[in-house]
Write a protein that holds these residues in place. Structure first.
Motif, PDB file in Angstrom:
ATOM      1  N   PRO A  71       0.802  -1.240   0.000  1.00  9.19           N
ATOM      2  CA  PRO A  71       0.000   0.000   0.000  1.00  9.19           C
ATOM      3  C   PRO A  71       0.827   1.280   0.000  1.00  9.19           C
ATOM      4  N   TRP A  72       2.134   1.179   0.328  1.00  6.97           N
ATOM      5  CA  TRP A  72       2.962   2.389   0.413  1.00  6.97           C
ATOM      6  C   TRP A  72       3.789   2.607  -0.852  1.00  6.97           C
ATOM      7  N   LYS A  73       3.463   1.940  -1.935  1.00  9.60           N
ATOM      8  CA  LYS A  73       4.233   2.128  -3.161  1.00  9.60           C
ATOM      9  C   LYS A  73       3.961   3.515  -3.746  1.00  9.60           C
ATOM     10  N   LEU A  74       4.867   3.977  -4.576  1.00 12.05           N
ATOM     11  CA  LEU A  74       4.723   5.280  -5.209  1.00 12.05           C
ATOM     12  C   LEU A  74       3.604   5.242  -6.236  1.00 12.05           C
TER      13      LEU A  74
END
Length: 430
Positions: free
Chosen positions: A110-113
């Motif tokens: 969920p924290w991908k760019l």
């Protein structure tokens, strides 16, 4: 606590037979169904790769990351020095292409760019464009104001370019009422933007110069990264010139001949705060009491009190009083006090003791904050009697400010300073 393990150990020892017995001891049986640690199957830390998968990885690595051939090496030799080429070969030999394929996967967390960028192009949103000057414009750089006909033609051309960006395949024939309304709004916005474009107000015979008018890289006020512009941000944002200056702080700075920058390096902390009540003929008046300390962590320490019906006003009073009351604290070697100190305020008695280097601050939390604000690093203390917070702080502050220095004792006794040190420190000179 579970009794399975103690019971198992006890029964196994009781049921076991001595070595001289002909029969073997009874097996140890646990009282729970969990498999013993020795019987469990050990799981590998890393997933194992099968042989057929490894062959596929080798093929993919050879296709995606082929080795340099002689022609590519010759091209590299024209651009890089032999030392740089040797460094490139050493780096590629250290990296296994299979690791790049197995580990260089696209992130799914969920924290991908929210975008994929290879850093090869300049992003107009996240990157700051390089500013250009007039020397980057080829040809003449003269401009003149456009007449009405030229201005209308430029507005039409710019508006058409903006509409082409919204509808690259042309305006569709069959449109709903909502789509028609959207088209009208887009045309109105495109005409407004075109009328504000500098190419609609000025013209030049050099097309490169005309392009420079709309290129933000030629602007002297090239904008930085986009800022958050909304009503809440505008209301909370305040310029430094709009800050309300406290008259007490201004008066304090004038008295001490300081500026605001020196106040930023002071260590200020409120240690005591409680409510107080004043009984008058008009009734009870409730207010808040604050006791604050201030120090520069380099030999200055002050204690201030404040009281007001408004908590913030009382705290400001105590802070200003603490800064105004700052006094120099004598420090031996810049780390501890001169000898042992004792001070009594009311029913509270504070005893402070000097300590050798590396001893630290082994004191209660109130004296700890005072010592840290004054710049003391090696100290111990005792409070054998009452431990009222206000009296402990005041007694400690007065004890630190009223230290007897060795040179003063030497002058009073008529002796040399080197003789007094041994007596003053009880034969232990740190």
């Amino acid at each position: 606590m579970s009794v399975c393990r103690p019971a198992r150990c006890l029964f196994s020892k009781a049921s076991s037979l001595p070595k001289s017995a002909p029969s073997a001891p009874h097996p140890r049986r646990p009282f729970h169904t969990t498999t013993s640690r020795s019987g469990r199957r050990r799981r590998p830390h890393y997933p194992s790769i099968k042989a057929e998968d490894l062959a596929l990885l080798n093929q993919a690595a050879e296709v995606q990351y082929p080795k340099y051939d002689t022609s590519e090496t010759a091209l590299l030799a024209k651009k890089y020095t032999p030392a740089q080429i040797a460094a490139i070969k050493a780096a590629e030999s250290a990296l296994d292409p299979r690791d790049i394929i197995t580990q260089g996967q696209t992130r799914t967390d969920p924290w991908k760019l929210p975008y994929e960028d290879d850093m090869s192009e300049v992003d107009p949103v996240t990157d700051h464009a390089e500013k250009l000057t007039a020397a980057d414009i080829p040809g003449p750089k003269t401009f003149r104001e456009a007449n009405e006909v030229e201005s209308d033609e430029a507005i039409t051309l710019i508006a058409s370019e903006n509409m082409a960006k919204l509808y690259p395949n042309g305006v569709p024939d069959d449109m709903t009422d909502k789509e028609k309304q959207h088209l009208e709004d887009a045309m109105h916005a495109a005409l407004t933007q075109a009328s504000l474009d500098p190419r609609a107000s000025y013209t030049s015979k050099n097309p490169k110069a005309m392009e420079a008018l709309a290129d933000p890289r030629h602007s002297t006020i090239l904008p930085d990264l986009p800022r958050l512009e909304n009503r809440m941000a505008k209301q909370t944002r305040r310029l430094s010139t709009e800050e309300q200056e406290d008259p007490r702080q201004k008066r304090l700075l004038q008295q001490m001949s300081w500026d605001k920058d020196k106040l930023k390096f002071l260590r200020i902390k409120t240690l005591v705060s409680h409510g107080v009540t004043n009984q008058t003929r008009m009734g009870k008046i409730n207010s808040m009491y604050f006791l604050t300390i201030a120090g520069n962590e380099n030999g200055l320490l002050g204690v201030g009190e404040g009281k007001s019906t408004e908590p913030e006003e009382g705290r400001k009073q105590s802070v200003m009083a603490a800064i105004r009351n700052m006094r120099p604290i004598p420090r031996y070697e810049g780390r501890t006090i001169y000898g042992d100190l004792e001070k009594k305020v009311g029913a509270t008695k504070v005893q402070l003791f000097s300590r050798p280097p590396g001893f630290g601050l082994r004191v209660q939390h109130l004296i700890f904050e005072l010592a840290r604000a004054a710049g003391l690093h090696d100290l111990s203390a005792r409070t054998p009697r009452s431990r009222n917070k206000m009296n402990v702080i005041k007694a400690t502050w007065e004890a630190l400010c009223n230290q007897r220095l060795p040179d003063e004792i030497a002058r009073g006794r008529g002796k040399k300073l080197v003789d007094v040190r041994k007596v003053y420190y009880g034969g232990s000179v740190h």
